[in-house]
Design an enzyme around this catalytic site. Sequence first.
Site, PDB file in Angstrom:
ATOM      1  N   HIS A 129     -42.056 -82.566  14.585  1.00  0.00           N
ATOM      2  CA  HIS A 129     -40.916 -81.650  14.716  1.00  0.00           C
ATOM      3  C   HIS A 129     -40.327 -81.340  13.342  1.00  0.00           C
ATOM      4  CE1 HIS A 129     -37.295 -79.857  16.197  1.00  0.00           C
ATOM      5  NE2 HIS A 129     -37.584 -80.140  17.449  1.00  0.00           N
ATOM      6  N   SER A 147     -31.583 -80.769  16.489  1.00  0.00           N
ATOM      7  CA  SER A 147     -32.185 -79.903  17.507  1.00  0.00           C
ATOM      8  C   SER A 147     -32.833 -78.649  16.922  1.00  0.00           C
ATOM      9  CB  SER A 147     -31.097 -79.488  18.486  1.00  0.00           C
ATOM     10  OG  SER A 147     -31.527 -78.403  19.254  1.00  0.00           O
ATOM     11  N   ARG A 200     -42.908 -75.136  16.237  1.00  0.00           N
ATOM     12  CA  ARG A 200     -42.711 -76.373  15.474  1.00  0.00           C
ATOM     13  C   ARG A 200     -43.881 -76.705  14.558  1.00  0.00           C
ATOM     14  NH1 ARG A 200     -40.024 -79.788  20.508  1.00  0.00           N
ATOM     15  NH2 ARG A 200     -38.222 -78.422  20.631  1.00  0.00           N
ATOM     16  N   HIS A 292     -42.556 -86.450  16.978  1.00  0.00           N
ATOM     17  CA  HIS A 292     -41.545 -86.234  18.009  1.00  0.00           C
ATOM     18  C   HIS A 292     -42.088 -86.340  19.431  1.00  0.00           C
ATOM     19  CE1 HIS A 292     -37.994 -84.645  19.895  1.00  0.00           C
ATOM     20  NE2 HIS A 292     -38.639 -83.612  20.385  1.00  0.00           N
ATOM     21  N   GLU A 316     -44.387 -87.126  30.053  1.00  0.00           N
ATOM     22  CA  GLU A 316     -45.040 -87.147  28.738  1.00  0.00           C
ATOM     23  C   GLU A 316     -46.264 -88.064  28.719  1.00  0.00           C
ATOM     24  OE1 GLU A 316     -42.270 -87.532  25.468  1.00  0.00           O
ATOM     25  OE2 GLU A 316     -43.899 -87.777  24.017  1.00  0.00           O
ATOM     26  N   ARG A 326     -46.813 -78.032  22.079  1.00  0.00           N
ATOM     27  CA  ARG A 326     -45.747 -77.833  23.058  1.00  0.00           C
ATOM     28  C   ARG A 326     -44.614 -77.001  22.456  1.00  0.00           C
ATOM     29  NH1 ARG A 326     -40.914 -79.972  24.490  1.00  0.00           N
ATOM     30  NH2 ARG A 326     -40.877 -81.583  22.895  1.00  0.00           N
ATOM     31  N   LEU A 332     -38.941 -81.692  29.128  1.00  0.00           N
ATOM     32  CA  LEU A 332     -38.194 -82.131  30.307  1.00  0.00           C
ATOM     33  C   LEU A 332     -38.522 -81.244  31.496  1.00  0.00           C
ATOM     34  CD1 LEU A 332     -34.936 -83.016  28.441  1.00  0.00           C
ATOM     35  CD2 LEU A 332     -36.387 -84.591  29.697  1.00  0.00           C
TER      36      LEU A 332
HETATM   37  C1  LIG Z   1     -34.576 -87.113  20.334  1.00  0.00           C
HETATM   38  C2  LIG Z   1     -35.299 -86.344  21.398  1.00  0.00           C
HETATM   39  C3  LIG Z   1     -34.757 -85.176  21.898  1.00  0.00           C
HETATM   40  C4  LIG Z   1     -35.426 -84.447  22.862  1.00  0.00           C
HETATM   41  N1  LIG Z   1     -34.863 -83.298  23.342  1.00  0.00           N
HETATM   42  C5  LIG Z   1     -35.497 -82.609  24.301  1.00  0.00           C
HETATM   43  C6  LIG Z   1     -34.914 -81.433  24.860  1.00  0.00           C
HETATM   44  O1  LIG Z   1     -33.818 -81.030  24.491  1.00  0.00           O
HETATM   45  N2  LIG Z   1     -35.610 -80.765  25.809  1.00  0.00           N
HETATM   46  C7  LIG Z   1     -36.832 -81.186  26.242  1.00  0.00           C
HETATM   47  O2  LIG Z   1     -37.409 -80.554  27.111  1.00  0.00           O
HETATM   48  N3  LIG Z   1     -37.395 -82.305  25.749  1.00  0.00           N
HETATM   49  C8  LIG Z   1     -36.768 -83.021  24.798  1.00  0.00           C
HETATM   50  N4  LIG Z   1     -37.352 -84.152  24.287  1.00  0.00           N
HETATM   51  C9  LIG Z   1     -38.601 -84.636  24.856  1.00  0.00           C
HETATM   52  C10 LIG Z   1     -38.310 -85.319  26.183  1.00  0.00           C
HETATM   53  O3  LIG Z   1     -37.096 -86.031  26.099  1.00  0.00           O
HETATM   54  C11 LIG Z   1     -39.401 -86.300  26.578  1.00  0.00           C
HETATM   55  O4  LIG Z   1     -40.636 -85.670  26.499  1.00  0.00           O
HETATM   56  C12 LIG Z   1     -39.135 -86.772  28.000  1.00  0.00           C
HETATM   57  O5  LIG Z   1     -37.961 -87.553  28.030  1.00  0.00           O
HETATM   58  C13 LIG Z   1     -40.282 -87.586  28.533  1.00  0.00           C
HETATM   59  O6  LIG Z   1     -39.900 -87.989  29.818  1.00  0.00           O
HETATM   60  P1  LIG Z   1     -40.713 -89.058  30.604  1.00  0.00           P
HETATM   61  O7  LIG Z   1     -39.914 -89.373  31.825  1.00  0.00           O
HETATM   62  O8  LIG Z   1     -42.105 -88.615  30.740  1.00  0.00           O
HETATM   63  O9  LIG Z   1     -40.730 -90.328  29.623  1.00  0.00           O
HETATM   64  P2  LIG Z   1     -39.507 -91.137  28.998  1.00  0.00           P
HETATM   65  O10 LIG Z   1     -38.250 -90.357  29.042  1.00  0.00           O
HETATM   66  O11 LIG Z   1     -39.991 -91.641  27.685  1.00  0.00           O
HETATM   67  O12 LIG Z   1     -39.327 -92.330  30.004  1.00  0.00           O
HETATM   68  C14 LIG Z   1     -40.306 -93.321  30.119  1.00  0.00           C
HETATM   69  C15 LIG Z   1     -39.665 -94.522  30.756  1.00  0.00           C
HETATM   70  O13 LIG Z   1     -40.670 -95.473  31.069  1.00  0.00           O
HETATM   71  C16 LIG Z   1     -40.263 -96.745  30.599  1.00  0.00           C
HETATM   72  N5  LIG Z   1     -41.471 -97.513  30.279  1.00  0.00           N
HETATM   73  C17 LIG Z   1     -42.369 -97.290  29.295  1.00  0.00           C
HETATM   74  N6  LIG Z   1     -43.343 -98.201  29.333  1.00  0.00           N
HETATM   75  C18 LIG Z   1     -43.070 -99.023  30.368  1.00  0.00           C
HETATM   76  C19 LIG Z   1     -43.718-100.177  30.916  1.00  0.00           C
HETATM   77  N7  LIG Z   1     -44.837-100.662  30.406  1.00  0.00           N
HETATM   78  N8  LIG Z   1     -43.144-100.780  31.985  1.00  0.00           N
HETATM   79  C20 LIG Z   1     -41.978-100.301  32.521  1.00  0.00           C
HETATM   80  N9  LIG Z   1     -41.326 -99.219  32.050  1.00  0.00           N
HETATM   81  C21 LIG Z   1     -41.875 -98.592  30.982  1.00  0.00           C
HETATM   82  C22 LIG Z   1     -39.422 -96.458  29.375  1.00  0.00           C
HETATM   83  O14 LIG Z   1     -38.575 -97.537  29.096  1.00  0.00           O
HETATM   84  C23 LIG Z   1     -38.675 -95.214  29.822  1.00  0.00           C
HETATM   85  O15 LIG Z   1     -37.538 -95.540  30.555  1.00  0.00           O
HETATM   86  C24 LIG Z   1     -36.682 -84.904  23.331  1.00  0.00           C
HETATM   87  C25 LIG Z   1     -37.231 -86.084  22.849  1.00  0.00           C
HETATM   88  C26 LIG Z   1     -36.552 -86.808  21.893  1.00  0.00           C
HETATM   89  C27 LIG Z   1     -37.169 -88.079  21.372  1.00  0.00           C
END
Ligand SMILES: Cc1cc2nc3c(=O)[nH]c(=O)nc-3n(C[C@H](O)[C@H](O)[C@H](O)COP(=O)(O)OP(=O)(O)OC[C@H]3O[C@@H](n4cnc5c(N)ncnc54)[C@H](O)[C@@H]3O)c2cc1C
Length: 528
Positions: A129, A147, A200, A292, A316, A326, A332
């Site tokens: 990013h 952002s 990006r 990122h 993700e 992406r 999200l």
């Molecule tokens: C700083 C930042 C800002 C962002 N802003 C945006 C935005 O504005 N808009 C957007 O669309 N995207 C944004 N993104 C990207 C987006 O937030 C992520 O891609 C998204 O949160 C991924 O969601 P997820 O549920 O797949 O995984 P995550 O949100 O990473 O959740 C995974 C969960 O699984 C748990 N986990 C992992 N491994 C294990 C395990 N072995 N056992 C049990 N639990 C486990 C973790 O603890 C976590 O709670 C941003 C990312 C970051 C880092």
Amino acid sequence: YGGLLENRSFGGVQVSRTFYARGQTGQQLLIGAYQALSRQIAAGAVTMYNRHEMLDLVLIDGKARGIIARNLLTGKLERHAAHCVVLATGGYGNVYYLSTNAMGCNVSAAWRAVKRGAYMANPCYTQIHPTCIPVSGEYQSKLTLMSESLRNDGRVWVPKEKADVEAIRTGSINPAELPEERRDYYLERRYPAFGNLVPRDVASRAAKVVCDEGRGVNPSGLAVFLDFADAIQRYGKSEAHTQGIHSPDVATITKLGEQIVEEKYGNLFEMYEKITGQDPYKTPMMIYPAVHYTMGGLWVDYNLETNIPGLFALGECNFSDHGANRLGASALMQGLADGYFVIPYTVGTFLAKEIRTPAFSTDHEAFAAAEKETDAKLQKLLDIKGSQTVEQFHRRLGLIMWDYCGMSRNADGLTKAKVQIRQLREEFWKDVIVPGAKEEFNPELEKATRVADFMELGEIMIDDALNRRESCGGHFREEYQTPEGEALRNDEEFTYVAAWEWVDGQDSILHKEPLKFEKVELKTRSYK
Ligand SMILES: Cc1cc2nc3c(=O)[nH]c(=O)nc-3n(C[C@H](O)[C@H](O)[C@H](O)COP(=O)(O)OP(=O)(O)OC[C@H]3O[C@@H](n4cnc5c(N)ncnc54)[C@H](O)[C@@H]3O)c2cc1C
């Protein structure tokens, strides 16, 4: 926060089609999803296991039938049986050590699935990013995202001349006072059609190019400016007009402009000032690209089912929606669409075929075997009693990945990195020190298991980057670029998803899933 939605433009897009809610869009979406989950917990439909980490996947007759998890507070291993398993465990950006991801993000759940036969797809597609706060020193273990929305109004630049760069680095010139004609707004120059709102990957590489030329503006030479001075003046004039202030002076315009910018980005500006000690209303922000998001992930089919029957992956941790690049705001959206609209139906379809399958007992030998393996691995880590901390290994792994499999890659570097990662892994298993015990709260042990997995993942990422002899999206191979330095794809040979099968102690096996374009034409992007 007022909860109001608006539209704006985003990287790679020329129309205002991205919904946002101040600087908190992502957070609000997460809160929404979390509320929906909490509702199900309250209704008794979901049992929540906080502070548990999945450490293995249990297969019975080739189907995913449960997991082994470790209670992170007591250290006890637990068995959980089910008719199917759904992973939503996030991306693996922390393989680079420094990233914008939360410190706890890791690949372990997905990787344990890979070790049980799931394929890892396009693992080399990493999003770097462009708008992050630059690295400030070696002690740092986390990077902060500013952002992408800021590029709607911020102009990205570096000085044209090295003398000005030097003067800015040493503090003898205030960058806000550098005359316009001595600035290089390099994104506007190179990409007149999209300017500061190129996607990006393009913005990040362009920042790397100017910093590689020695024009980075902080002492490490790894930073460019993101400047809001013009936006403040533009908004200020417009607001003065709206308020009926005729012939406003500069101070009035600036004050009004700053108010508008504060309304739009106030929370981000405040965060920037807290971290850097600089006021971005008065002096341009410094930014630099950082890891990122990971577009690669577990291979899934249209139903989000992996190649292991009964194992689903969403968000993700799968590879499904973004290809090599992406666009902003879609992570999200994908995760929520997967969770709200896809999985409820596709899991149902899977379960419909299992209607006569009785519940599995955790006494099944497959659970006992998986638990024994997990326990042995944890014990092995504790028994090494070496001299280097997990953090030291993670940092070294991150450097290898960043240097050779980061913003740009080449065959020589990747080949070197593969050797280095294998050596590092060997060293890790001989010399890591993990204090404490298994059956207690032990964050070092948690980290050790995650870093061990990252070291294997790193190798598969490098295999993928080496194999893909083209540049596309987040994967930029220096050997494959146009004379103007843009990514050069090779659609003839590489229009496929690369799904990798891990084989312990050997090279991974590549499976190719051809990409077929029926409704849209395959085209080369241009932002000129
Ligand atoms: C700083 C930042 C800002 C962002 N802003 C945006 C935005 O504005 N808009 C957007 O669309 N995207 C944004 N993104 C990207 C987006 O937030 C992520 O891609 C998204 O949160 C991924 O969601 P997820 O549920 O797949 O995984 P995550 O949100 O990473 O959740 C995974 C969960 O699984 C748990 N986990 C992992 N491994 C294990 C395990 N072995 N056992 C049990 N639990 C486990 C973790 O603890 C976590 O709670 C941003 C990312 C970051 C880092």
